[in-house]
Design a protein around this motif. Sequence first.
Motif, PDB file in Angstrom:
ATOM      1  N   MET A  81       0.724  -1.244  -0.031  1.00 36.28           N
ATOM      2  CA  MET A  81      -0.002  -0.089  -0.041  1.00 36.28           C
ATOM      3  C   MET A  81       1.018   1.075   0.184  1.00 36.28           C
ATOM      4  SD  MET A  81      -3.155  -1.274   0.191  1.00 36.28           S
ATOM      5  CE  MET A  81      -4.098  -0.074   0.821  1.00 36.28           C
ATOM      6  N   ASP A  82       0.293   2.513  -0.304  1.00 40.29           N
ATOM      7  CA  ASP A  82       0.868   3.556  -0.187  1.00 40.29           C
ATOM      8  C   ASP A  82       0.790   4.270   1.147  1.00 40.29           C
ATOM      9  OD1 ASP A  82       1.977   6.228  -0.593  1.00 40.29           O
ATOM     10  OD2 ASP A  82       0.691   6.946  -2.139  1.00 40.29           O
ATOM     11  N   PRO A  83       1.894   4.510   1.792  1.00 36.02           N
ATOM     12  CA  PRO A  83       1.969   5.060   3.026  1.00 36.02           C
ATOM     13  C   PRO A  83       0.970   6.496   3.222  1.00 36.02           C
ATOM     14  CG  PRO A  83       3.834   4.442   2.651  1.00 36.02           C
ATOM     15  CD  PRO A  83       3.207   4.435   1.391  1.00 36.02           C
ATOM     16  N   ALA A  84       1.023   7.062   2.177  1.00 31.75           N
ATOM     17  CA  ALA A  84       0.205   8.351   2.177  1.00 31.75           C
ATOM     18  C   ALA A  84      -1.521   7.911   2.158  1.00 31.75           C
ATOM     19  CB  ALA A  84       0.458   8.949   0.710  1.00 31.75           C
ATOM     20  N   ASP A  85      -1.800   6.892   2.325  1.00 36.07           N
ATOM     21  CA  ASP A  85      -3.235   6.601   2.486  1.00 36.07           C
ATOM     22  C   ASP A  85      -3.577   6.343   4.008  1.00 36.07           C
ATOM     23  OD1 ASP A  85      -3.828   6.584  -0.141  1.00 36.07           O
ATOM     24  OD2 ASP A  85      -3.369   4.405  -0.470  1.00 36.07           O
ATOM     25  N   ILE A  86      -2.474   6.412   4.827  1.00 35.60           N
ATOM     26  CA  ILE A  86      -2.988   6.269   6.169  1.00 35.60           C
ATOM     27  C   ILE A  86      -2.413   7.666   6.915  1.00 35.60           C
ATOM     28  CG2 ILE A  86      -2.221   5.050   8.434  1.00 35.60           C
ATOM     29  CD1 ILE A  86      -2.834   3.190   5.854  1.00 35.60           C
ATOM     30  N   ASP A  87      -3.446   8.019   7.355  1.00 36.14           N
ATOM     31  CA  ASP A  87      -3.360   9.473   7.954  1.00 36.14           C
ATOM     32  C   ASP A  87      -2.462   9.581   9.103  1.00 36.14           C
ATOM     33  OD1 ASP A  87      -5.529  10.954   6.380  1.00 36.14           O
ATOM     34  OD2 ASP A  87      -6.594   9.069   7.001  1.00 36.14           O
ATOM     35  N   VAL A  88      -2.679   8.514  10.225  1.00 38.08           N
ATOM     36  CA  VAL A  88      -1.937   8.501  11.454  1.00 38.08           C
ATOM     37  C   VAL A  88      -1.326   7.162  11.315  1.00 38.08           C
ATOM     38  CG1 VAL A  88      -1.835   9.107  13.921  1.00 38.08           C
ATOM     39  CG2 VAL A  88      -3.488  10.353  12.370  1.00 38.08           C
ATOM     40  N   MET A  89       0.021   7.010  11.808  1.00 38.45           N
ATOM     41  CA  MET A  89       0.678   5.862  11.907  1.00 38.45           C
ATOM     42  C   MET A  89       1.337   5.850  13.263  1.00 38.45           C
ATOM     43  SD  MET A  89       2.454   5.092   8.077  1.00 38.45           S
ATOM     44  CE  MET A  89       2.611   3.252   8.535  1.00 38.45           C
ATOM     45  N   MET A  90       1.131   5.002  14.085  1.00 41.43           N
ATOM     46  CA  MET A  90       1.474   4.687  15.424  1.00 41.43           C
ATOM     47  C   MET A  90       2.226   3.569  15.648  1.00 41.43           C
ATOM     48  SD  MET A  90      -0.236   4.847  19.067  1.00 41.43           S
ATOM     49  CE  MET A  90      -0.038   3.090  19.280  1.00 41.43           C
ATOM     50  N   GLY A  91       3.295   3.520  16.466  1.00 35.77           N
ATOM     51  CA  GLY A  91       3.950   2.200  16.858  1.00 35.77           C
ATOM     52  C   GLY A  91       4.667   2.460  18.156  1.00 35.77           C
ATOM     53  N   THR A  92       5.494   1.198  18.581  1.00 37.40           N
ATOM     54  CA  THR A  92       6.300   1.339  19.707  1.00 37.40           C
ATOM     55  C   THR A  92       7.440   0.971  19.502  1.00 37.40           C
ATOM     56  OG1 THR A  92       6.449   0.283  21.920  1.00 37.40           O
ATOM     57  CG2 THR A  92       5.552  -1.207  20.314  1.00 37.40           C
ATOM     58  N   PHE A  93       8.457   1.476  20.403  1.00 40.90           N
ATOM     59  CA  PHE A  93      10.039   1.019  20.183  1.00 40.90           C
ATOM     60  C   PHE A  93      10.358   0.127  21.159  1.00 40.90           C
ATOM     61  CE2 PHE A  93      10.338   5.300  18.698  1.00 40.90           C
ATOM     62  CZ  PHE A  93      10.268   5.368  17.429  1.00 40.90           C
ATOM     63  N   THR A  94       9.185  -0.655  21.869  1.00 42.23           N
ATOM     64  CA  THR A  94       9.657  -1.570  22.907  1.00 42.23           C
ATOM     65  C   THR A  94       9.664  -3.032  22.331  1.00 42.23           C
ATOM     66  OG1 THR A  94       7.226  -1.794  23.405  1.00 42.23           O
ATOM     67  CG2 THR A  94       8.591  -0.059  24.639  1.00 42.23           C
ATOM     68  N   LYS A  95       9.405  -3.169  21.189  1.00 48.13           N
ATOM     69  CA  LYS A  95       9.405  -4.478  20.532  1.00 48.13           C
ATOM     70  C   LYS A  95      10.514  -4.767  19.785  1.00 48.13           C
ATOM     71  CE  LYS A  95       4.430  -5.581  21.738  1.00 48.13           C
ATOM     72  NZ  LYS A  95       4.084  -4.038  22.542  1.00 48.13           N
ATOM     73  N   SER A  96      10.240  -4.506  18.289  1.00 45.53           N
ATOM     74  CA  SER A  96      11.297  -4.612  17.483  1.00 45.53           C
ATOM     75  C   SER A  96      12.411  -3.727  17.511  1.00 45.53           C
ATOM     76  CB  SER A  96      10.753  -4.437  16.011  1.00 45.53           C
ATOM     77  OG  SER A  96       9.530  -5.322  15.693  1.00 45.53           O
ATOM     78  N   PHE A  97      12.408  -2.699  18.300  1.00 48.74           N
ATOM     79  CA  PHE A  97      13.492  -1.890  18.363  1.00 48.74           C
ATOM     80  C   PHE A  97      14.216  -2.345  19.665  1.00 48.74           C
ATOM     81  CE2 PHE A  97      10.654  -0.217  15.382  1.00 48.74           C
ATOM     82  CZ  PHE A  97      11.445   0.398  14.235  1.00 48.74           C
ATOM     83  N   SER A  98      13.655  -3.051  20.642  1.00 49.41           N
ATOM     84  CA  SER A  98      14.266  -3.141  22.146  1.00 49.41           C
ATOM     85  C   SER A  98      14.767  -1.995  22.766  1.00 49.41           C
ATOM     86  CB  SER A  98      15.321  -3.983  21.773  1.00 49.41           C
ATOM     87  OG  SER A  98      15.165  -5.419  21.037  1.00 49.41           O
ATOM     88  N   ALA A  99      13.622  -1.180  22.685  1.00 51.47           N
ATOM     89  CA  ALA A  99      14.201   0.094  23.423  1.00 51.47           C
ATOM     90  C   ALA A  99      12.859   0.857  24.187  1.00 51.47           C
ATOM     91  CB  ALA A  99      14.470   1.378  22.317  1.00 51.47           C
ATOM     92  N   SER A 100      12.591   1.988  24.116  1.00 47.34           N
ATOM     93  CA  SER A 100      11.500   2.362  25.004  1.00 47.34           C
ATOM     94  C   SER A 100      10.656   3.592  24.333  1.00 47.34           C
ATOM     95  CB  SER A 100      11.713   2.722  26.424  1.00 47.34           C
ATOM     96  OG  SER A 100      12.604   3.902  26.406  1.00 47.34           O
ATOM     97  N   GLY A 101       9.560   3.767  24.351  1.00 52.85           N
ATOM     98  CA  GLY A 101       8.878   5.099  23.812  1.00 52.85           C
ATOM     99  C   GLY A 101       8.045   4.443  22.712  1.00 52.85           C
ATOM    100  N   GLY A 102       7.770   5.419  21.840  1.00 56.51           N
ATOM    101  CA  GLY A 102       6.826   5.064  20.648  1.00 56.51           C
ATOM    102  C   GLY A 102       6.978   6.312  19.644  1.00 56.51           C
ATOM    103  N   TYR A 103       6.230   6.212  18.687  1.00 61.23           N
ATOM    104  CA  TYR A 103       6.158   7.413  17.720  1.00 61.23           C
ATOM    105  C   TYR A 103       4.764   7.185  17.111  1.00 61.23           C
ATOM    106  CZ  TYR A 103       5.933   3.516  14.287  1.00 61.23           C
ATOM    107  OH  TYR A 103       5.537   2.406  13.554  1.00 61.23           O
ATOM    108  N   ILE A 104       4.639   8.634  16.732  1.00 59.99           N
ATOM    109  CA  ILE A 104       3.407   8.919  15.598  1.00 59.99           C
ATOM    110  C   ILE A 104       3.679   9.662  14.385  1.00 59.99           C
ATOM    111  CG2 ILE A 104       1.177  10.295  15.478  1.00 59.99           C
ATOM    112  CD1 ILE A 104       0.486   9.579  18.416  1.00 59.99           C
TER     113      ILE A 104
END
Length: 242
Positions: A81-104
């Motif tokens: 898909m085209d990421p532009a079709d998603i208005d808000v993308m949220m995720g965490t840094f605690t799983k795949s990134f093995s860190a803390s916090g997250g992003y929007i």
Amino acid sequence: MKNLEKLLREAVIRGQPRSHRAWKKILIIVEGIYSMEGSIVRLPEIVALKKKYKAYLYLDEAHSIGAVGATGRGVVEYFGMDPADIDVMMGTFTKSFSASGGYIAGKRELVTYLRTHSHSALYATSMSPPVTEQILRVMKCIMGRDGTLTGQKRVYQLAHNTTYFRQRLSELNLITYGNEDSPVVPVLMYMPTKVGAFARHMLKKKIGVVIVGFPATPIAEARVRFCISATHTKEMLDRVCF
């Protein structure tokens, strides 16, 4: 999808509950991989409905970023898909990134607004430099910008481990939920009385699992959730299945 379209149609036609005025915005909130079901969201159909009813789409990639897609970019890449079709993308840094916090992530106007109006961002302590560096290093690794193929190999290994583990569970005639490509693997236990005993049994064998029961699930659908990692070896997965 039929239920979602029914809700969208009713929201457009009826408007707000008391005044029946038209909604200014209608927001569809979905997860990339549903943590209790192991299901991958049917993103193409969601996007089609979003465009049809002029709604906004909020995608939570907590369990899918760094885990699915050809290069680990999540369900958007998984479906091409085209990421532009998603208005808000949220995720965490605690799983795949093995860190803390997250992003929007989203349009610049959205991110700027959140930075200046969100109390959790405005009054919170900034992310520490070591954690920030960890996130940047892992992100470069996954994207292959560290000059190695380590990230790509881990994405492939995770996909292989997921397929292998789900196949082994199927051979044991266990009932699993979720998409075949989902590294979140719920196995149904059904009887609530088994949950505690199974948790103690897994702890005794030093196997890390998540036991989930009522009210997080329906009372007759208690389950054990396995979260597959790229670092799991075939021997480890086999040991769980015996």
